[in-house]
Design a protein around this motif. Structure first.
Motif, PDB file in Angstrom:
ATOM      1  N   GLN A  75     -26.213 -16.930  15.717  1.00  0.00           N
ATOM      2  CA  GLN A  75     -26.802 -17.856  16.677  1.00  0.00           C
ATOM      3  C   GLN A  75     -25.735 -18.874  17.081  1.00  0.00           C
ATOM      4  N   PRO A  76     -25.809 -19.378  18.317  1.00  0.00           N
ATOM      5  CA  PRO A  76     -24.862 -20.427  18.695  1.00  0.00           C
ATOM      6  C   PRO A  76     -25.012 -21.639  17.764  1.00  0.00           C
ATOM      7  N   ASN A  77     -23.915 -22.273  17.435  1.00  0.00           N
ATOM      8  CA  ASN A  77     -23.911 -23.450  16.575  1.00  0.00           C
ATOM      9  C   ASN A  77     -23.380 -24.616  17.395  1.00  0.00           C
ATOM     10  N   GLU A  78     -24.191 -25.665  17.513  1.00  0.00           N
ATOM     11  CA  GLU A  78     -23.770 -26.806  18.339  1.00  0.00           C
ATOM     12  C   GLU A  78     -22.502 -27.464  17.805  1.00  0.00           C
ATOM     13  N   ASN A  79     -22.207 -27.286  16.504  1.00  0.00           N
ATOM     14  CA  ASN A  79     -20.968 -27.836  15.946  1.00  0.00           C
ATOM     15  C   ASN A  79     -19.732 -27.097  16.463  1.00  0.00           C
ATOM     16  N   ASN A  80     -19.931 -25.931  17.070  1.00  0.00           N
ATOM     17  CA  ASN A  80     -18.817 -25.169  17.634  1.00  0.00           C
ATOM     18  C   ASN A  80     -18.505 -25.571  19.072  1.00  0.00           C
ATOM     19  N   VAL A  81     -19.213 -26.572  19.591  1.00  0.00           N
ATOM     20  CA  VAL A  81     -18.916 -27.103  20.914  1.00  0.00           C
ATOM     21  C   VAL A  81     -18.156 -28.414  20.694  1.00  0.00           C
ATOM     22  N   GLN A  82     -16.931 -28.458  21.192  1.00  0.00           N
ATOM     23  CA  GLN A  82     -16.051 -29.602  20.942  1.00  0.00           C
ATOM     24  C   GLN A  82     -15.606 -30.243  22.261  1.00  0.00           C
ATOM     25  N   ARG A  83     -15.395 -31.548  22.186  1.00  0.00           N
ATOM     26  CA  ARG A  83     -14.838 -32.272  23.338  1.00  0.00           C
ATOM     27  C   ARG A  83     -13.374 -32.600  23.018  1.00  0.00           C
ATOM     28  N   VAL A  84     -12.499 -32.294  23.959  1.00  0.00           N
ATOM     29  CA  VAL A  84     -11.068 -32.481  23.778  1.00  0.00           C
ATOM     30  C   VAL A  84     -10.572 -33.377  24.913  1.00  0.00           C
ATOM     31  N   PRO A  85      -9.726 -34.376  24.599  1.00  0.00           N
ATOM     32  CA  PRO A  85      -9.196 -35.221  25.674  1.00  0.00           C
ATOM     33  C   PRO A  85      -8.441 -34.386  26.707  1.00  0.00           C
ATOM     34  N   LEU A  86      -8.658 -34.681  27.958  1.00  0.00           N
ATOM     35  CA  LEU A  86      -8.028 -33.945  29.063  1.00  0.00           C
ATOM     36  C   LEU A  86      -6.509 -33.927  28.928  1.00  0.00           C
ATOM     37  N   GLY A 109      -4.296 -19.468  12.657  1.00  0.00           N
ATOM     38  CA  GLY A 109      -4.697 -18.320  13.473  1.00  0.00           C
ATOM     39  C   GLY A 109      -5.090 -18.771  14.873  1.00  0.00           C
ATOM     40  N   GLU A 110      -5.564 -17.824  15.654  1.00  0.00           N
ATOM     41  CA  GLU A 110      -5.988 -18.157  17.009  1.00  0.00           C
ATOM     42  C   GLU A 110      -7.499 -18.134  17.103  1.00  0.00           C
ATOM     43  N   LEU A 111      -8.030 -19.112  17.833  1.00  0.00           N
ATOM     44  CA  LEU A 111      -9.467 -19.235  18.013  1.00  0.00           C
ATOM     45  C   LEU A 111      -9.744 -19.369  19.507  1.00  0.00           C
ATOM     46  N   PRO A 112     -10.449 -18.393  20.098  1.00  0.00           N
ATOM     47  CA  PRO A 112     -10.742 -18.513  21.522  1.00  0.00           C
ATOM     48  C   PRO A 112     -11.865 -19.510  21.764  1.00  0.00           C
ATOM     49  N   GLY A 113     -11.722 -20.275  22.829  1.00  0.00           N
ATOM     50  CA  GLY A 113     -12.751 -21.228  23.238  1.00  0.00           C
ATOM     51  C   GLY A 113     -12.901 -21.189  24.743  1.00  0.00           C
ATOM     52  N   MET A 114     -14.158 -21.319  25.222  1.00  0.00           N
ATOM     53  CA  MET A 114     -14.422 -21.253  26.658  1.00  0.00           C
ATOM     54  C   MET A 114     -14.790 -22.644  27.170  1.00  0.00           C
ATOM     55  N   PHE A 118     -15.969 -30.151  32.241  1.00  0.00           N
ATOM     56  CA  PHE A 118     -14.832 -31.065  32.148  1.00  0.00           C
ATOM     57  C   PHE A 118     -15.001 -32.170  33.181  1.00  0.00           C
ATOM     58  N   ASP A 119     -14.361 -33.296  32.915  1.00  0.00           N
ATOM     59  CA  ASP A 119     -14.341 -34.399  33.873  1.00  0.00           C
ATOM     60  C   ASP A 119     -12.948 -35.008  33.848  1.00  0.00           C
ATOM     61  N   ASP A 120     -12.797 -36.223  34.314  1.00  0.00           N
ATOM     62  CA  ASP A 120     -11.473 -36.850  34.401  1.00  0.00           C
ATOM     63  C   ASP A 120     -10.908 -37.262  33.048  1.00  0.00           C
ATOM     64  N   GLU A 121     -11.750 -37.233  31.999  1.00  0.00           N
ATOM     65  CA  GLU A 121     -11.287 -37.709  30.707  1.00  0.00           C
ATOM     66  C   GLU A 121     -11.297 -36.655  29.605  1.00  0.00           C
ATOM     67  N   GLU A 122     -12.295 -35.763  29.626  1.00  0.00           N
ATOM     68  CA  GLU A 122     -12.359 -34.789  28.544  1.00  0.00           C
ATOM     69  C   GLU A 122     -12.849 -33.429  29.010  1.00  0.00           C
ATOM     70  N   VAL A 123     -12.538 -32.436  28.157  1.00  0.00           N
ATOM     71  CA  VAL A 123     -12.909 -31.047  28.414  1.00  0.00           C
ATOM     72  C   VAL A 123     -13.843 -30.621  27.281  1.00  0.00           C
ATOM     73  N   THR A 124     -14.981 -30.014  27.628  1.00  0.00           N
ATOM     74  CA  THR A 124     -15.918 -29.534  26.614  1.00  0.00           C
ATOM     75  C   THR A 124     -15.699 -28.035  26.444  1.00  0.00           C
ATOM     76  N   ILE A 125     -15.434 -27.643  25.201  1.00  0.00           N
ATOM     77  CA  ILE A 125     -15.073 -26.259  24.892  1.00  0.00           C
ATOM     78  C   ILE A 125     -16.075 -25.684  23.897  1.00  0.00           C
ATOM     79  N   ASP A 126     -16.536 -24.473  24.186  1.00  0.00           N
ATOM     80  CA  ASP A 126     -17.478 -23.765  23.320  1.00  0.00           C
ATOM     81  C   ASP A 126     -16.706 -22.720  22.524  1.00  0.00           C
ATOM     82  N   PHE A 127     -16.683 -22.901  21.190  1.00  0.00           N
ATOM     83  CA  PHE A 127     -15.982 -21.966  20.309  1.00  0.00           C
ATOM     84  C   PHE A 127     -16.928 -20.921  19.713  1.00  0.00           C
ATOM     85  N   ASN A 128     -18.211 -20.924  20.119  1.00  0.00           N
ATOM     86  CA  ASN A 128     -19.124 -19.886  19.654  1.00  0.00           C
ATOM     87  C   ASN A 128     -18.666 -18.541  20.209  1.00  0.00           C
TER      88      ASN A 128
END
Length: 151
Positions: A75-86, A109-114, A118-128
């Motif tokens: 199942q998707p885990n909300e903890n796998n959604v991260q915000r990263v500074p732009l 290792g490598e972890l794909p994230g989609m 995103f906005d002018d300050e941060e990018v939201t990435i889903d690692f699920n």
């Protein structure tokens, strides 16, 4: 080549063709039309929830399994959604929703994230896993089953 006619079980090597589809019938992956793949049961090549379903099948058997998320990609885990500074992204990268990036994980290792927003300050990435939360249709054709120690 000896034909063992043993069922898929612990201690066997399985030669198979497969397809993985979503409930709407859209195909995600397949090797039908190509040479069968082979692996030893329990070697990690196949998710345990898929592996358990083929136990007892014999050479020549073909079956379609419906695999719920808990036995597939989870199942998707909300903890796998991260915000990263732009500013952590190169300025020359054109960000798009749905774009997949490879990030380094804690173990190197490598972890794909989609990118999901995103906005002018941060990018939201889903690692699920992209198939998390999805019921999977697993179509399997067993070509050969043999004792794993033959390899």
């Amino acid at each position: 080549m000896t034909d063992f006619n043993v069922p898929v079980s612990e201690g066997t090597r399985v030669f198979l063709n497969f397809s993985v589809s979503l409930e709407d019938g859209s195909e995600v992956d397949t090797n039908f039309g190509a040479d069968p793949v082979d692996f030893a049961i329990g070697d990690g090549s196949l998710l345990p929830g898929f592996e358990r379903r083929i136990f007892g099948m014999l050479a020549g058997d073909r079956q379609m399994f419906e695999v719920p998320p808990e036995d597939a990609f989870g199942q998707p885990n909300e903890n796998n959604v991260q915000r990263v500074p732009l500013e952590q992204f190169d300025e020359d990268i054109e960000l798009e929703i749905g774009l997949v990036f490879s990030f380094a994980d804690a173990a190197g290792g490598e972890l794909p994230g989609m990118i999901i927003s995103f906005d002018d300050e941060e990018v939201t990435i889903d690692f699920n896993h992209p198939l998390a939360g999805r019921t999977i249709l697993f179509d399997v054709l067993i070509h050969r089953v043999e004792p794993a120690e033959l390899h």
